[in-house]
Design a protein around this motif. Structure first.
Motif, PDB file in Angstrom:
ATOM      1  N   PRO A 148       6.067  -1.187   7.901  1.00 41.74           N
ATOM      2  CA  PRO A 148       5.924   0.187   8.338  1.00 41.74           C
ATOM      3  C   PRO A 148       4.452   0.557   8.342  1.00 41.74           C
ATOM      4  CG  PRO A 148       6.608   0.082   6.078  1.00 41.74           C
ATOM      5  CD  PRO A 148       6.515  -1.315   6.557  1.00 41.74           C
TER       6      PRO A 148
ATOM      7  N   ARG B 280      18.834   1.222   3.405  1.00 39.62           N
ATOM      8  CA  ARG B 280      18.851   2.485   4.139  1.00 39.62           C
ATOM      9  C   ARG B 280      20.083   3.303   3.797  1.00 39.62           C
ATOM     10  NH1 ARG B 280      16.619  -0.621   8.508  1.00 39.62           N
ATOM     11  NH2 ARG B 280      18.729  -1.026   9.215  1.00 39.62           N
TER      12      ARG B 280
ATOM     13  N   GLN C 299      11.027   1.921  14.553  1.00 43.80           N
ATOM     14  CA  GLN C 299       9.638   1.542  14.298  1.00 43.80           C
ATOM     15  C   GLN C 299       8.641   2.223  15.226  1.00 43.80           C
ATOM     16  OE1 GLN C 299       7.802  -0.479  12.108  1.00 43.80           O
ATOM     17  NE2 GLN C 299       9.599  -0.238  10.843  1.00 43.80           N
TER      18      GLN C 299
ATOM     19  N   TYR D  18      10.478   4.986  10.793  1.00 46.72           N
ATOM     20  CA  TYR D  18       9.692   4.320   9.766  1.00 46.72           C
ATOM     21  C   TYR D  18      10.385   3.102   9.166  1.00 46.72           C
ATOM     22  CZ  TYR D  18       6.392   8.199   9.677  1.00 46.72           C
ATOM     23  OH  TYR D  18       5.446   9.116  10.011  1.00 46.72           O
ATOM     24  N   PHE D  19      11.693   3.160   9.047  1.00 46.21           N
ATOM     25  CA  PHE D  19      12.339   2.159   8.197  1.00 46.21           C
ATOM     26  C   PHE D  19      13.338   1.256   8.902  1.00 46.21           C
ATOM     27  CE2 PHE D  19      11.161   5.752   5.439  1.00 46.21           C
ATOM     28  CZ  PHE D  19      10.225   5.091   4.682  1.00 46.21           C
ATOM     29  N   TRP D  20      13.488   1.380  10.189  1.00 39.18           N
ATOM     30  CA  TRP D  20      14.333   0.429  10.901  1.00 39.18           C
ATOM     31  C   TRP D  20      13.450  -0.658  11.494  1.00 39.18           C
ATOM     32  CZ3 TRP D  20      19.700   0.586  12.044  1.00 39.18           C
ATOM     33  CH2 TRP D  20      20.375   1.700  11.514  1.00 39.18           C
TER      34      TRP D  20
ATOM     35  N   GLU E  78      14.005   8.246   9.589  1.00 40.37           N
ATOM     36  CA  GLU E  78      14.448   6.965   9.035  1.00 40.37           C
ATOM     37  C   GLU E  78      14.258   5.839  10.053  1.00 40.37           C
ATOM     38  OE1 GLU E  78      18.399   6.630   6.766  1.00 40.37           O
ATOM     39  OE2 GLU E  78      18.629   5.292   8.456  1.00 40.37           O
TER      40      GLU E  78
ATOM     41  N   PRO F 266       9.220  -5.924  10.016  1.00 41.51           N
ATOM     42  CA  PRO F 266       8.008  -5.352  10.575  1.00 41.51           C
ATOM     43  C   PRO F 266       7.498  -4.289   9.611  1.00 41.51           C
ATOM     44  CG  PRO F 266       9.757  -5.391  12.176  1.00 41.51           C
ATOM     45  CD  PRO F 266      10.349  -5.853  10.895  1.00 41.51           C
TER      46      PRO F 266
ATOM     47  N   GLN G  57      14.084  -1.869   3.257  1.00 46.60           N
ATOM     48  CA  GLN G  57      14.266  -1.596   4.689  1.00 46.60           C
ATOM     49  C   GLN G  57      15.356  -2.414   5.349  1.00 46.60           C
ATOM     50  OE1 GLN G  57       9.603  -0.927   5.358  1.00 46.60           O
ATOM     51  NE2 GLN G  57      10.801  -1.004   7.205  1.00 46.60           N
TER      52      GLN G  57
ATOM     53  N   LEU H 294       3.067   3.521   7.933  1.00 45.08           N
ATOM     54  CA  LEU H 294       2.672   4.779   7.353  1.00 45.08           C
ATOM     55  C   LEU H 294       1.263   4.607   6.816  1.00 45.08           C
ATOM     56  CD1 LEU H 294       3.874   7.400   7.005  1.00 45.08           C
ATOM     57  CD2 LEU H 294       4.594   6.780   4.737  1.00 45.08           C
ATOM     58  N   LEU H 295       1.050   3.481   6.217  1.00 46.06           N
ATOM     59  CA  LEU H 295      -0.254   3.196   5.686  1.00 46.06           C
ATOM     60  C   LEU H 295      -0.574   1.770   6.115  1.00 46.06           C
ATOM     61  CD1 LEU H 295       0.723   4.523   2.228  1.00 46.06           C
ATOM     62  CD2 LEU H 295      -0.885   5.604   3.735  1.00 46.06           C
ATOM     63  N   PRO H 296      -1.823   1.497   6.261  1.00 42.86           N
ATOM     64  CA  PRO H 296      -2.169   0.143   6.679  1.00 42.86           C
ATOM     65  C   PRO H 296      -1.778  -0.847   5.596  1.00 42.86           C
ATOM     66  CG  PRO H 296      -4.090   1.365   5.998  1.00 42.86           C
ATOM     67  CD  PRO H 296      -2.971   2.326   6.018  1.00 42.86           C
ATOM     68  N   ASN H 297      -1.371  -2.033   5.968  1.00 49.02           N
ATOM     69  CA  ASN H 297      -1.162  -2.982   4.901  1.00 49.02           C
ATOM     70  C   ASN H 297      -1.561  -4.365   5.327  1.00 49.02           C
ATOM     71  OD1 ASN H 297       1.060  -4.921   5.132  1.00 49.02           O
ATOM     72  ND2 ASN H 297       2.235  -3.105   5.623  1.00 49.02           N
ATOM     73  N   SER H 298      -2.176  -5.013   4.409  1.00 52.45           N
ATOM     74  CA  SER H 298      -2.869  -6.233   4.755  1.00 52.45           C
ATOM     75  C   SER H 298      -2.036  -7.470   4.479  1.00 52.45           C
ATOM     76  CB  SER H 298      -4.147  -6.309   3.952  1.00 52.45           C
ATOM     77  OG  SER H 298      -3.821  -6.165   2.596  1.00 52.45           O
TER      78      SER H 298
ATOM     79  N   THR I  98       0.839  -1.202   0.000  1.00 52.57           N
ATOM     80  CA  THR I  98       0.000   0.000   0.000  1.00 52.57           C
ATOM     81  C   THR I  98       0.867   1.242   0.000  1.00 52.57           C
ATOM     82  OG1 THR I  98      -1.613  -1.232   1.255  1.00 52.57           O
ATOM     83  CG2 THR I  98      -1.875   1.140   1.181  1.00 52.57           C
TER      84      THR I  98
ATOM     85  N   TYR J 102      11.660   8.710  -1.698  1.00 50.83           N
ATOM     86  CA  TYR J 102      12.487   8.128  -0.636  1.00 50.83           C
ATOM     87  C   TYR J 102      11.907   6.823  -0.084  1.00 50.83           C
ATOM     88  CZ  TYR J 102      14.771   7.515   3.848  1.00 50.83           C
ATOM     89  OH  TYR J 102      15.427   6.972   4.920  1.00 50.83           O
TER      90      TYR J 102
END
Lengths: 597, 549
Positions: free
Chosen positions: B488, A163, B373, B442-444, B439, B486, A158, B490-494, A114, A151
């Motif tokens: 992220p 990164r 996270q 959201y992305f670790w 960073e 895990p 990830q 930011l937006l739900p994801n199914s 998404t 980005y």
């Protein structure tokens, strides 16, 4: 005088993409519904952009002021030939890429889809925003938005590598744009009090030459997205992103936004006449020419397909800068054409790379012998794309190179002409071997005959490494620190012999090494038609068996619906390259107007 | 009847409220409603402040003679456009942050102490409002002390023991600064015999050569520089901001130093004239240099901080540099940049501190390294943080961009080319120290998760932080081999849900904390997109201060 009409189409062209992103985010729960929005949004955007073509061809100018954030500084949109050119390409290719990326993401069962699709849509909205920006401020707004929106796509994987590379990506793009472009915009604003693009530029005679020249150079340095050396390093780094991102964004939207901005600045801010008096033709073509040749040379040494394509992109982007830098109408026309024609060819190549990865997990060129037998349509598409890079018929890039060459002749810029010749040869050198080996090398018996010995070290090396990514390794990161060494050793020894590139991988140095440990390598040992080998599926025994078995020549590109979708996307863009070769007339007409011919 | 007292109401209301809370604090019922009462008080103050807008815009300067003693003999209160800007900023931010204190402060003090806390809080706000409203320089000093003393108390409330030391340190430095300021006022009084600022301005012009004036101004400048935490004199600030209660940090970071800067503007352009800075003493150059040093020094220091609040505190030091630069450029564009940054930075930094406060409130994590996270757990907070961070960096269409636009324009107009790279590099350094948080958030991958081995990861993490692609990839953790980084949020994801380990549920802070944070984020955007309104006010102020109508 051409009529100027206040119309909101440009807003809708940008807004449709943002709306798409919103819908994607809201419906993320329902995959099928969510994945419907991207193609629909792309169609809507393309429809709106295409509906502007007749108006622009008839000489109308459509403008729209959205809001005025600061006194005298407005978010102002304006549709003209050049912007339309870029927007048409971006929105059309978005449609194809949206289908392709649905196939790619689902085939690989990627995470965070998404987020991926939402930011993908935002990126396209920003790209069209750049296309229709009517002044320097608006252009900068969308330029930065594009950087930020890509980005999350670059860092998608990830892991530490993603990164680190995404950080390089941001450093180069934000560093140049905030550091140089922002300053240049304000210098221009400070000099002239003007931001709106005007054909022929608005800076002539507004300030002393040294000031104008430094503003121009600052601006060009500030366009990191055009990947002119030495600000090119972000583009190879961006290859860590999934293939659809590399295809649409780092071959079309983002990088073309860069060269588009260069064209904008050359033609609509400074103006050719002003730049001629600043003697820019003695600077810019040399920088671009150097970039073309050096990037091509680096590309020769890349074994990773996406990296080779990335360096090829750097080189091809500078064709546009070269064409613009010649400061001749024909050169500008060629540059404008190349922006689009290269886009179609390069997206095809990246689609191919992603497709091969999806179907076989192969990323290295040296692993792709005989791949043409497994994926004929894909590799035919690749061939057409490669011809597009070289600039041979039946690929459309012939026309753009032709006009850039004419521009060089017109201005008697023999350096540029020489660069064109040399780079054409280099392009052929690093693309044709791939095509040759894909179709005429490898495959069953041939390999066994020519190379009896190498497979054994290979088997040992890869068999070992195959143990590592097995499920237990997932728990203990420490085990994973070892595999690259034996693996790459055996690969260099064994495969360099029949690598399609005449150069061994050793030359790559730091470029590729960070890529090598990518967990996909061990899985790709066999090139079996086994689809989407997950980590569990490739057990030890199976892996060893796979290396012993020669690659099958069964056609695999239609074996699942997702792969079929991707194959079709490749065919579509390849067809686009051919169609643009046969019938480039509307684009020639638009480009002629951009160049003022 | 009330309308004629309008220019002073917004100052009086919090001061009276403070006294009510202090004296009534012994009564049990009042303890329960201390927050509600405070909220009412700050709201009332804000309402009266907003009624000033049409009057100031139409009449210009509104003067109010306290106790009907005509100025310059009595104490004069006056609201001009510069005061108005600050009054609006202080009252509206106070309302938002007071909402935030309700839950946030419960971790720092017991209910019994609440009336006293809010009493100090209102004194602080009343002091700040008094400083920006009064037209009498000695009165300004009085309010400065009211605000400072209550400020020391508020910092000391912080739940760590270091808060006491930080407060004591600030008390010492702050008192010296106040004393210097007072001494300077004494010198000015000595040569002119007046304390009314307009009167001073008229009388001082012929005394610009006077040594007494120079000495007095030296004291005042030094004292103010400490109060606004100008770079080499900023040492009290990082500790104070780090250990104060979260809501107080947000309040102070956005307002205290700003009011210090206001005083500087007032003194240099309301008591003196711009010509003093440019011709008599090279203060213009000194401030430019200090401002540039502040931007670079503060930002660099921020990069090396691991504590979130301390990092933001150093960032504040840098941002003060921008405002001072704008002041020192002595042209309309530059000054507009400086003035607008008073507002922009207050909003943006408050938003950042509130977001950090949320994180601390919910998780207790204060270090950058622990934030992996965090966006999954607190998506709304991190969204607000991200927006404010972008605004601080100065991405277009956010508040920070407007500031930088005008500051760069100002330095080009002033011909101070060396300031352009400083401003731009400051923005890039801000990107460095803020982006690492985004960073991580959201992305670790989460630390200590079942699938993420901590030991080897930290090795590769350090490699990564240096910016070098480390040879040790986190394959164990990577998204390919192991289909479950895990996801992220930011937006739900199914598609993740079937495979990933049970992710921690989102646990946001109470609405009374979340809403202020989000409001700040929205304001950070609004100030970038609809900057015309504040910019018009800033232009008006800049032109009147520079005397270039």
């Amino acid at each position: 005088m051409n009529p100027v009409i206040n119309a909101s189409e440009p807003i809708w062209a940008v807004g449709s993409a943002f709306l798409t992103a919103l819908l994607i985010a809201l419906t993320g729960r329902w995959q099928n519904l969510r994945d419907l929005w991207s193609p629909l949004g792309a169609l809507a955007q393309f429809g709106i952009v295409a509906s502007l073509v007749p108006a622009v061809l008839s000489g109308e100018t459509r403008t729209f002021t959205l809001t005025t954030p600061m006194p005298g500084v407005a978010l102002y949109f304006k549709v003209d030939e050049l912007g339309l050119f870029f927007a048409l390409m971006a929105s059309f290719l978005w449609f194809i890429a949206s289908l392709y990326s649905v196939g790619y993401m689902r085939a690989l069962k990627e995470h965070a889809q998404t987020r991926f699709f939402a930011f993908y849509a935002i990126s396209l909205g920003s790209a069209v925003g750049i296309a229709f920006a009517g002044n320097l401020f608006t252009l900068f707004v969308f330029y930065e938005m594009l950087t930020l929106a890509t980005y999350p796509l670059v860092v998608h994987k990830q892991d530490a590598e993603a990164r680190a590379k995404a950080r390089v990506y941001m450093t180069y793009l934000l560093g140049t744009s905030i550091g140089f472009q922002f300053t240049a915009i304000l210098v221009i604003y400070g000099i002239s009090g003007e931001l709106n693009f005007t054909k022929g530029g608005f800076l002539q005679g507004q300030a002393p030459d040294w000031l104008l020249l430094s503003a121009f150079l600052l601006y060009i340095a500030g366009i990191g997205k055009s990947a002119i050396m030495p600000f090119h390093k972000w583009l190879p780094s961006a290859m860590v992103a999934p293939a659809p991102v590399s295809a649409l964004l780092h071959a079309v939207a983002v990088v073309k936004a860069g060269v588009f901005t260069v064209l904008r600045v050359v033609v609509y801010v400074f103006g050719v006449d002003c730049l001629v008096s600043l003697q820019v033709a003695q600077i810019l073509p040399y920088v671009a020419g150097t970039t073309i040749v050096v990037a091509s040379l680096i590309a020769l040494f890349q074994d990773d397909l996406k990296l080779r394509l990335a360096y090829s992109t750097i080189s091809q982007l500078s064709y546009v800068v070269l064409g613009a830098g010649l400061l001749s109408p024909l050169g500008a026309m060629g540059a404008t054409l190349h922006m689009v024609f290269h886009g179609f060819a390069k997206i095809t190549l990246f689609f191919t790379a992603g497709h091969i990865y999806c179907a076989t997990k192969k990323t290295k060129i040296s692993q792709m012998r005989g791949i043409g037998k497994q994926m004929p349509f894909t590799m035919i598409g690749f061939t057409i794309g490669a011809l597009g890079m070289i600039g041979l018929p039946p690929a459309s890039s012939l026309w753009s190179k032709w006009y850039i060459g004419l521009g060089a002749l017109e201005t008697q810029h023999y350096f540029a002409l020489g660069v064109l010749v040399v780079s054409t040869i280099l392009n052929a050198l690093y693309f044709l071997p791939i095509v040759y080996s894909a179709f005429f090398e490898g495959g069953g018996g041939v390999e066994a005959l020519t190379l009896p010995s190498p497979p054994s070290p290979n088997t040992v090396g890869e068999g070992e490494s195959q143990l590592l990514p097995s499920p237990d390794a997932a728990g203990e990161g420490s085990v994973n620190l070892t595999p690259p060494a034996p693996l790459s050793a055996s690969r260099e020894g064994g495969e360099a012999l029949y690598s399609p590139s005449p150069f061994t991988e050793r030359g790559q140095g730091g470029e590729v090494n960070p890529e090598t440990p990518s967990p996909t390598l061990p899985l790709s040992a066999g090139g079996e038609s086994q689809l989407l080998p997950s980590s569990e599926a490739s057990g030890e025994g199976q892996g060893v068996r796979a290396t012993e078995k020669p690659p099958t020549s069964e056609v695999i590109e239609f074996s699942t619906p997702y792969l079929t979708l991707m194959t079709l996307a490749i065919c579509a863009t390849a067809l686009g390259v051919l169609v643009l070769f046969v019938y480039p007339h509307p684009f020639l007409e638009l480009a002629r107007r951009v160049a003022g011919l | 009847m009330l309308a004629e007292h309008l220019p002073i109401l917004h100052v009086l209301i919090p001061l009276v409220g403070a006294i009510v809370l202090l004296t009534g604090g012994v009564l049990r019922p009042l303890r329960e409603v201390a927050w509600g009462l405070t909220m009412l008080v700050v709201l009332a103050s804000a309402v009266s402040a907003f009624q000033l807008i049409p009057r100031v815009l139409s009449e210009g300067r509104i003067s109010y003679a306290l106790g009907n003693w005509k100025p310059p003999y009595g104490i004069e209160y006056a609201v001009d456009s510069l005061s108005l800007l600050l009054i609006l900023l202080i009252t509206s931010l106070t309302v938002i942050i007071t909402l935030y204190t309700r839950h946030s402060i419960q971790r720092d003090i017991t209910p019994n102490q609440q009336p006293y806390f809010y009493s100090a809080y209102l004194l602080f706000v009343g002091g700040l409002l008094g400083m920006v409203t009064t037209a009498d320089i000695f009165n300004l000093y009085v309010f400065l002390e009211i605000a400072s003393l209550s400020g020391y108390a508020l910092i000391a409330i912080g739940r760590r023991r270091e808060a006491l030391l930080a407060s004591y340190n600030y008390l010492m430095i702050g008192t010296i600064a106040s004393t210097l300021f007072l001494l300077g006022i004494g010198y000015l009084y000595m040569i002119t015999g007046t304390l009314n600022m307009q009167d001073l301005q008229a009388r001082l012009e012929e005394l610009y050569g006077s040594r007494t004036l120079l000495v007095g101004m030296a004291f005042i400048t030094l004292g103010l520089s400490v109060k606004m935490a100008l770079f080499p004199l900023h040492t009290w600030l990082p500790n104070a901001y780090t250990y104060a209660p979260d809501a107080i940090t947000a309040l102070m970071a956005s307002l205290t130093t700003k009011v210090g800067v206001y005083t500087a503007f007032r003194v240099f352009f309301g008591v003196l004239k711009p010509s003093f800075l440019s011709q008599v003493v090279p203060l213009e150059e000194i401030f430019m240099l200090l401002g540039a040093l502040a931007i670079l020094g503060g930002s660099l220091m921020a990069i090396f901080q691991n504590n979130l609040k301390r990092m933001l505190a150093y960032s504040s030091v840098a941002q003060i540099g921008y405002i001072v630069l704008g002041l020192a450029m002595l042209n309309v564009s530059g000054m507009m940049g400086g003035l607008i940054h008073i507002v922009n930075h207050a909003v943006v930094k408050a938003g950042l501190f509130l977001a950090v406060g949320n994180i601390i409130y919910r998780t207790g994590l204060e270090e950058v390294d622990d934030l992996n996270q965090i966006a999954q757990q607190m998506p709304k907070t991190m969204l607000a943080f991200t927006v404010c961070a972008l605004a601080l960096i100065g991405v277009p269409l956010t508040a920070g961009f407007v500031t930088k636009w005008y500051l760069v324009l100002g330095s080009i107009e002033a011909g101070r080319w060396f300031l352009v790279p400083v401003i731009v590099v400051g923005a890039l350094l801000a990107a460095v120290y803020l982006w690492r948080i985004i960073e991580r958030a959201y992305f670790w991958s989460r630390k200590g998760g079942a699938l993420t081995p901590p030991a080897p990861l930290s090795a590769s993490r350090e490699g990564g932080e240096l910016g070098s692609p480390s040879p040790f990839t986190e394959r164990g953790q990577g998204g390919e081999v192991n289909p479950d980084p895990p996801s992220p949020t930011l937006l739900p994801n199914s598609e993740q849900e079937s495979q990933s380990p049970p992710a921690p549920k989102t646990s946001e802070v109470p609405l009374s904390m979340l809403i202020p944070t989000l409001v700040m984020a929205v304001l950070s955007l609004a100030l970038g997109i609809f900057a015309v309104l504040p910019l018009n006010l800033a232009e008006r102020i800049a032109k009147s201060l520079l005397g270039a109508e």
